[in-house]
Write an enzyme that holds these catalytic residues in place. Structure first.
Site, PDB file in Angstrom:
ATOM      1  N   LYS A  93     -37.158 -33.807   8.096  1.00 42.33           N
ATOM      2  CA  LYS A  93     -35.940 -33.058   7.645  1.00 42.33           C
ATOM      3  C   LYS A  93     -35.625 -33.188   6.197  1.00 42.33           C
ATOM      4  O   LYS A  93     -35.700 -34.500   5.575  1.00 42.33           O
ATOM      5  CB  LYS A  93     -34.862 -32.917   8.696  1.00 42.33           C
ATOM      6  CG  LYS A  93     -34.081 -31.739   8.508  1.00 42.33           C
ATOM      7  CD  LYS A  93     -34.785 -30.937   9.620  1.00 42.33           C
ATOM      8  CE  LYS A  93     -34.129 -29.637   9.860  1.00 42.33           C
ATOM      9  NZ  LYS A  93     -34.599 -28.780  10.958  1.00 42.33           N
ATOM     10  N   ASP A 123     -35.255 -23.520   6.725  1.00 41.06           N
ATOM     11  CA  ASP A 123     -34.221 -23.922   7.694  1.00 41.06           C
ATOM     12  C   ASP A 123     -32.975 -22.873   7.194  1.00 41.06           C
ATOM     13  O   ASP A 123     -33.110 -21.938   6.773  1.00 41.06           O
ATOM     14  CB  ASP A 123     -34.115 -25.080   7.756  1.00 41.06           C
ATOM     15  CG  ASP A 123     -33.234 -25.765   9.345  1.00 41.06           C
ATOM     16  OD1 ASP A 123     -34.006 -26.222  10.003  1.00 41.06           O
ATOM     17  OD2 ASP A 123     -32.094 -25.531   9.329  1.00 41.06           O
TER      18      ASP A 123
HETATM   19  P1  NAD Z   1     -29.731 -18.872   9.529  1.00 45.56           P
HETATM   20  O1  NAD Z   1     -29.110 -19.215   8.147  1.00 45.56           O
HETATM   21  O2  NAD Z   1     -30.626 -17.566   9.260  1.00 45.56           O
HETATM   22  O3  NAD Z   1     -28.369 -18.022  10.209  1.00 45.56           O
HETATM   23  C1  NAD Z   1     -27.060 -18.922  10.603  1.00 45.56           C
HETATM   24  C2  NAD Z   1     -26.140 -18.082  11.169  1.00 45.56           C
HETATM   25  O4  NAD Z   1     -25.238 -18.860  11.232  1.00 45.56           O
HETATM   26  C3  NAD Z   1     -25.619 -17.140  10.176  1.00 45.56           C
HETATM   27  O5  NAD Z   1     -25.519 -15.842  10.826  1.00 45.56           O
HETATM   28  C4  NAD Z   1     -24.329 -17.534   9.553  1.00 45.56           C
HETATM   29  O6  NAD Z   1     -23.388 -16.485   9.469  1.00 45.56           O
HETATM   30  C5  NAD Z   1     -23.772 -18.040  10.928  1.00 45.56           C
HETATM   31  N1  NAD Z   1     -22.895 -19.279  10.616  1.00 45.56           N
HETATM   32  C6  NAD Z   1     -22.648 -20.191   9.857  1.00 45.56           C
HETATM   33  N2  NAD Z   1     -21.676 -20.944  10.049  1.00 45.56           N
HETATM   34  C7  NAD Z   1     -20.935 -20.304  11.036  1.00 45.56           C
HETATM   35  C8  NAD Z   1     -19.831 -20.549  11.798  1.00 45.56           C
HETATM   36  N3  NAD Z   1     -19.043 -21.734  11.293  1.00 45.56           N
HETATM   37  N4  NAD Z   1     -19.405 -19.954  13.233  1.00 45.56           N
HETATM   38  C9  NAD Z   1     -20.389 -18.812  13.250  1.00 45.56           C
HETATM   39  N5  NAD Z   1     -21.389 -18.547  12.764  1.00 45.56           N
HETATM   40  C10 NAD Z   1     -21.641 -19.294  11.605  1.00 45.56           C
HETATM   41  O7  NAD Z   1     -29.997 -19.759  10.358  1.00 45.56           O
HETATM   42  P2  NAD Z   1     -31.265 -19.967  11.268  1.00 45.56           P
HETATM   43  O8  NAD Z   1     -32.623 -20.173  10.791  1.00 45.56           O
HETATM   44  O9  NAD Z   1     -31.059 -18.725  12.327  1.00 45.56           O
HETATM   45  O10 NAD Z   1     -30.709 -21.440  12.088  1.00 45.56           O
HETATM   46  C11 NAD Z   1     -29.679 -21.346  13.228  1.00 45.56           C
HETATM   47  C12 NAD Z   1     -29.852 -22.589  13.642  1.00 45.56           C
HETATM   48  O11 NAD Z   1     -30.981 -22.796  14.318  1.00 45.56           O
HETATM   49  C13 NAD Z   1     -29.445 -24.147  12.883  1.00 45.56           C
HETATM   50  O12 NAD Z   1     -28.965 -25.083  13.661  1.00 45.56           O
HETATM   51  C14 NAD Z   1     -31.170 -24.341  12.556  1.00 45.56           C
HETATM   52  O13 NAD Z   1     -30.775 -25.767  12.303  1.00 45.56           O
HETATM   53  C15 NAD Z   1     -31.559 -23.965  14.022  1.00 45.56           C
HETATM   54  N6  NAD Z   1     -33.131 -23.883  14.253  1.00 45.56           N
HETATM   55  C16 NAD Z   1     -33.543 -22.911  13.165  1.00 45.56           C
HETATM   56  C17 NAD Z   1     -34.897 -22.765  13.296  1.00 45.56           C
HETATM   57  C18 NAD Z   1     -35.554 -21.456  12.418  1.00 45.56           C
HETATM   58  O14 NAD Z   1     -36.862 -21.309  12.692  1.00 45.56           O
HETATM   59  N7  NAD Z   1     -34.926 -20.989  11.656  1.00 45.56           N
HETATM   60  C19 NAD Z   1     -35.845 -23.480  14.060  1.00 45.56           C
HETATM   61  C20 NAD Z   1     -35.317 -24.531  14.974  1.00 45.56           C
HETATM   62  C21 NAD Z   1     -33.775 -24.604  14.885  1.00 45.56           C
END
Ligand code: NAD
Length: 428
Positions: A107, A147
């Site tokens: 990561k 991410d």
């Molecule tokens: P992203 O940046 O596209 O979206 C994040 C979302 O979370 C946004 O809508 C943001 O407004 C919201 N957010 C941030 N802080 C917040 C809070 N305090 N309360 C409520 N909402 C809040 O990110 P993503 O790619 O959708 O990733 C989300 C999660 O999934 C993370 O934990 C990431 O590590 C995990 N993840 C992502 C992927 C991927 O392929 N994108 C894969 C595995 C895990």
């Protein structure tokens, strides 16, 4: 990316300690798996648009590569910490192992807020990250991906810098690339869809029809939006979504009892997943506090934002109606909250299983990039569904057979696979 009292790395280590006990792992294996194999903690000087040089802090952690090259995203976040990156790298190791793909865990991150950076500044930051890491990453060593707050454009700048340094094309160096420039069809959907493939299997196992269920979602970014789309296609109703409001520097929940309109909300959402409050209100959404998503009377909670959201404090606010938690985010539930969920008999699809669709599709992207031959979307998503379903069934079979919580069963499978690889290689 956490408050002062919460340390995700300690949480990841605690989770491992529990599994190490169950597996009776010998001390050397336990010690090896508790720690990162390699850590990089570096500065990235960037010339800002006004000519001033600003120095950012970057990280890359390679937790374990016994089963294959490290794989994991790079986050841009103002509260990024080395311990968050360490925890996420460790969770990547378990994630790749539980879905049985030949990759290890890594990561990366940069302490920054891309909202405050122009496109040119973001490009120079991405290129700077690669310049610092070029010797220690690559298709056979460590393959980054997007991410939180990083996207296909960031990956392409990073790929380009890597190829400039190496003087050759390396499409397999990074995943999450734009389609047409080495990206895989289906990658954008993969994590969110993967969450719902596992949720679909959980509902089957519990004998619940998806069209009779309701859900509340934290986050409205990449993972949440695609998960909501597929869940709604299965007939489910999403009553509440929450997201971060950049202007107010606070989170809000958007509530609609008869179900949110995904396309409508997407139309008033910025590229960082923040929904416009006043436009949503004008369209009949109740605007509630950031924590309200967890209190809703729904069958399913889908945390898809950040870690440490279902904790000792918030878990008690959960409505008794909740039967399933599908963890889209990494590390959304603390071990204290887990104990409460176990007692309540809530069916948890643990993060490193539920959200493994992203890394599985990244693996497919890497395979395609290395072959330089690309599959159509149905083929990608069909293979993804197969992998996710097989992984879910393996975990739930073990959980049923040994009367285990799903998270423990997933950990048992993942950690024993990684421990065996370390042993077979003669490391421990
Ligand atoms: P992203 O940046 O596209 O979206 C994040 C979302 O979370 C946004 O809508 C943001 O407004 C919201 N957010 C941030 N802080 C917040 C809070 N305090 N309360 C409520 N909402 C809040 O990110 P993503 O790619 O959708 O990733 C989300 C999660 O999934 C993370 O934990 C990431 O590590 C995990 N993840 C992502 C992927 C991927 O392929 N994108 C894969 C595995 C895990």
């Amino acid at each position: 990316m956490s408050d002062n009292s919460f340390n995700p790395y300690e949480m990841a280590q605690q989770q491992l300690d529990g599994v190490a006990e169950m597996l009776a792992l010998d001390p050397p294996t336990r010690n090896l798996l508790r720690d990162s194999l390699r850590e990089f903690n570096f500065t990235i000087p960037v010339r800002m648009d006004d000519g001033v040089i600003k120095v950012f802090r970057g990280f890359r952690v390679q937790h374990n590569d016994a089963r294959g090259p490290c794989k994991g995203g790079i986050r841009f976040h103002p509260q990024e910490t080395i311990d968050t990156v360490r925890a996420l790298a460790m969770w990547m190791t378990w994630k790749c192992a539980v879905v049985d793909i030949p990759l290890g865990g890594g990561k990366g991150g940069v302490i920054c807020d891309p909202h405050d950076l122009s496109a040119g500044e973001q490009e120079r930051l991405c290129r700077g990250w690669v310049r610092q890491m070029a010797k220690n990453v690559g298709p056979l060593a460590d393959i980054p991906a997007p991410d939180v707050m990083t996207n296909a454009q960031h990956m392409l700048w990073m790929l380009d810098e890597y190829e400039v340094i190496r003087g050759e094309r390396y499409p397999g160096f990074i995943t999450g690339k734009p389609v047409g420039l080495g990206g895989s069809l289906g990658r954008a959907e993969a994590t969110g869809f993967g969450v719902i493939y596992t949720l679909r299997e959980a509902l089957k196992e519990l004998g619940i029809r998806p069209e009779e269920t309701t859900a509340s979602v934290q986050g409205f970014g990449n993972v949440a939006q695609h998960a909501i789309r597929l869940y709604q296609q299965l007939g489910g109703t999403v009553r509440c979504v929450s997201c971060w409001d950049q202007q107010d520097r606070a989170a809000y929940s958007f509530y609609k009892p008869d179900g949110i309109d995904l396309a409508l909300l997407q139309g008033i959402t910025d590229r960082f997943g923040g929904i416009d409050k006043s436009q949503a209100e004008a369209r009949g959404y109740a605007i509630l506090s950031g924590e309200a998503w967890i209190e809703q009377k729904v069958d399913i909670l889908l945390p898809a934002a950040l870690e440490n959201q279902i904790n000792a404090e918030t878990v008690t606010q959960m409505n008794d109606s909740v039967r399933i938690i599908a963890e889209g985010a990494n590390g959304p539930t603390t071990p204290e909250a887990d104990r409460f969920l176990k007692e309540k008999g809530i069916f948890v699809i643990p993060d490193f299983l539920a959200n493994a669709g992203g890394v599985t599709c990244s693996y497919f992207e890497q395979v395609q990039s290395n072959m330089n031959y690309y599959w159509d979307k149905d083929e990608v998503l069909g293979k993804l569904d197969q992998k996710m379903t097989a992984a879910f069934i393996a975990v739930s079979d073990l959980a049923r057979k040994k009367n285990l919580f799903m998270r423990d069963a997933a950990y048992l499978i993942a950690v024993s696979r990684v421990a065996s690889a370390c042993k077979d290689r003669g490391w421990v």
